[in-house]
Design a protein around this motif. Structure first.
Motif, PDB file in Angstrom:
ATOM      1  N   THR A   1      11.816  44.634  80.863  1.00 15.44           N
ATOM      2  CA  THR A   1      11.865  43.214  80.520  1.00 15.44           C
ATOM      3  C   THR A   1      11.575  42.953  79.050  1.00 15.44           C
ATOM      4  O   THR A   1      11.788  41.850  78.574  1.00 15.44           O
ATOM      5  CB  THR A   1      10.870  42.413  81.384  1.00 15.44           C
ATOM      6  OG1 THR A   1       9.569  42.963  81.214  1.00 15.44           O
ATOM      7  CG2 THR A   1      11.275  42.463  82.856  1.00 15.44           C
TER       8      THR A   1
ATOM      9  N   SER B   1      16.252  47.766  77.517  1.00 20.49           N
ATOM     10  CA  SER B   1      16.538  46.434  78.059  1.00 20.49           C
ATOM     11  C   SER B   1      18.038  46.120  78.049  1.00 20.49           C
ATOM     12  O   SER B   1      18.454  45.104  78.585  1.00 20.49           O
ATOM     13  CB  SER B   1      15.753  45.358  77.304  1.00 20.49           C
ATOM     14  OG  SER B   1      16.164  45.294  75.962  1.00 20.49           O
TER      15      SER B   1
ATOM     16  N   ARG C   1      16.973  43.588  84.287  1.00 20.34           N
ATOM     17  CA  ARG C   1      16.985  44.584  83.217  1.00 20.34           C
ATOM     18  C   ARG C   1      16.102  45.764  83.618  1.00 20.34           C
ATOM     19  O   ARG C   1      15.122  45.588  84.337  1.00 20.34           O
ATOM     20  CB  ARG C   1      16.450  43.983  81.922  1.00 20.34           C
ATOM     21  CG  ARG C   1      17.355  42.929  81.320  1.00 20.34           C
ATOM     22  CD  ARG C   1      16.694  42.356  80.060  1.00 20.34           C
ATOM     23  NE  ARG C   1      17.446  41.256  79.507  1.00 20.34           N
ATOM     24  CZ  ARG C   1      18.332  41.382  78.509  1.00 20.34           C
ATOM     25  NH1 ARG C   1      18.539  42.558  77.965  1.00 20.34           N
ATOM     26  NH2 ARG C   1      18.980  40.329  78.071  1.00 20.34           N
TER      27      ARG C   1
END
Length: 124
Positions: free
Chosen positions: A51, A105, A48
């Motif tokens: 995070t 994300s 991602r």
């Protein structure tokens, strides 16, 4: 193409920015501008962009200038491998357009070379 202009800071030091069209007309104003960096440690292992959930309105990604492969961004199924590529590839130093996104994300990265990465700037 739209342009971002930093127009100053608030009393508390928060950057203020505006999004303008090529003629300089203001489209949207933003109160927060931030930046970051993310690398992909292992080819084929998606990561991602952040995070932790990070609220956003717009983000621009730039492939790091020391990358030696292609870094690809997209959703959770992003794949940088040429034969199975899913997402949007960036070459060394190339930038994405401004991407509307509610949470950083939600953007995933993959690369064709271990430890390649991106830097990013985010507006909220």
């Amino acid at each position: 193409m739209n342009f971002i202009k930093v127009i100053g800071t608030t009393i508390s030091g928060v950057a203020r920015a505006i999004l303008t069209d090529p003629d300089g007309r203001v489209n949207v104003a933003y109160e927060v501008m931030d930046s970051g960096r993310q690398t992909v440690t292992t080819v084929g292992t998606r990561v991602r962009l952040t995070t932790v959930p990070t609220p956003a309105s717009l983000v621009m990604l730039t492939a790091e200038t020391d990358n030696t492969g292609i870094i690809t961004y997209g959703g959770s199924q992003v794949d940088a491998a040429l034969a199975t590529r899913k997402g949007f590839p960036l070459s060394v130093g190339q930038s994405s357009p401004w991407i509307p996104v509610s949470n950083l994300s939600n953007i995933w990265l993959d690369t064709t070379v271990n430890t390649d990465g991106v830097t990013y700037i985010v507006l909220r």
